[in-house]
Design a protein around this motif. Structure first.
Motif, short mmCIF file in Angstrom:
data_model
loop_
_atom_site.label_atom_id
_atom_site.label_comp_id
_atom_site.label_asym_id
_atom_site.label_seq_id
_atom_site.Cartn_x
_atom_site.Cartn_y
_atom_site.Cartn_z
N TYR A 1 0.82 -1.22 0.00
CA TYR A 1 0.00 0.00 0.00
C TYR A 1 0.85 1.27 0.00
CZ TYR A 1 -4.32 -2.64 0.41
OH TYR A 1 -5.37 -3.48 0.15
N TRP A 2 2.16 1.15 0.20
CA TRP A 2 3.05 2.31 0.04
C TRP A 2 2.92 2.90 -1.37
CZ3 TRP A 2 5.03 5.48 3.28
CH2 TRP A 2 5.47 5.09 4.53
N VAL A 3 2.50 2.09 -2.33
CA VAL A 3 2.32 2.59 -3.70
C VAL A 3 1.34 3.77 -3.72
CG1 VAL A 3 1.31 1.95 -5.94
CG2 VAL A 3 2.88 0.40 -4.79
N LEU A 4 0.38 3.77 -2.81
CA LEU A 4 -0.62 4.84 -2.78
C LEU A 4 -0.04 6.18 -2.33
CD1 LEU A 4 -3.59 2.92 -1.12
CD2 LEU A 4 -3.27 3.42 -3.55
N PHE A 5 0.97 6.13 -1.48
CA PHE A 5 1.48 7.35 -0.87
C PHE A 5 1.90 8.41 -1.88
CE2 PHE A 5 4.61 9.90 1.46
CZ PHE A 5 3.85 10.28 2.56
N PRO A 6 2.77 8.11 -2.84
CA PRO A 6 3.13 9.15 -3.82
C PRO A 6 1.95 9.51 -4.74
CG PRO A 6 4.18 7.08 -4.40
CD PRO A 6 3.54 6.88 -3.06
N CYS A 7 1.01 8.60 -4.92
CA CYS A 7 -0.14 8.90 -5.77
C CYS A 7 -0.99 10.02 -5.18
CB CYS A 7 -1.00 7.66 -5.98
SG CYS A 7 -0.19 6.36 -6.93
N TYR A 8 -1.20 9.96 -3.87
CA TYR A 8 -1.97 11.04 -3.23
C TYR A 8 -1.18 12.32 -3.18
CZ TYR A 8 -5.62 7.76 -1.99
OH TYR A 8 -6.63 6.84 -2.05
#
Length: 193
Positions: A186-193
């Motif tokens: 779920y770290w993948v979401l961090f830069p997306c936001y």
């Protein structure tokens, strides 16, 4: 064109192509990342619940919870925008919530019983991503096409091409889920936001 104000026409007089609008290109990138976060929030939750030993027959309802929370976000937007909160501030709020929920997915621990489901609290933060995602598109779109004038149709087409993010961003989640584990992916979401 007949739909272009004189101010927009004058501001765009020297512009010859769509790539001269950096806010449009950033908007397309933002949509690419945003739709990826939507797919990850909905499509990975069953597997994540399974990693907590929640059986498929129970886990299969979690995408419905995420979508329900998304609808609650839409209703919140209908009621509050623009009367109480601007569209830009709704975008800011939702991206901030997405960032916070992502960190809570990764770092929060502890069993809770909600709606008859006993699970790690992080699973419910995946559900809450639905609320965070609800108003992001509605905030990106008007900012990205603002002031395009005669380039608006082409600009909208560029933004729509950003939808391919819903096929590409989840691949990164899958890669990291395989390489590490479902929670850390779920770290993948961090830069997306």
């Amino acid at each position: 064109t007949e739909h272009e104000s004189s101010e927009v026409a004058e501001a765009n007089i020297g512009k010859t192509n769509i790539y001269q609008f950096p806010h449009l290109i950033l908007g397309a990138i933002a949509i690419f990342l945003h739709v990826g976060t939507q797919v990850i929030a909905i499509d990975t939750i069953i597997g994540y619940a399974g990693s907590m030993n929640i059986q498929l027959m129970e886990a299969k309802v979690f995408p419905s919870y995420t979508l329900f929370v998304t609808i609650c976000g839409y209703i919140f937007g209908i009621i509050t925008i623009p009367k109480f909160i601007s569209q830009v501030n709704a975008l800011r709020l939702c991206t901030l919530l997405g960032t916070i929920f992502t960190l809570l997915i990764i770092f929060a621990r502890g069993q809770v019983n909600i709606l008859g489901h006993t699970a790690d609290v992080s699973l419910w933060f995946v559900v809450l991503l639905g609320f965070a995602n609800s108003l992001i598109w509605a905030g990106i779109w008007p900012l990205a096409i603002d002031g395009l004038g005669k380039f608006t149709k082409l600009g909208a087409s560029i933004l729509i091409m950003g939808l391919c993010g819903n096929a590409i961003v989840p691949l990164f989640y899958g890669y990291f889920a395989d390489a590490y584990n479902l929670r850390l992916a779920y770290w993948v979401l961090f830069p997306c936001y």
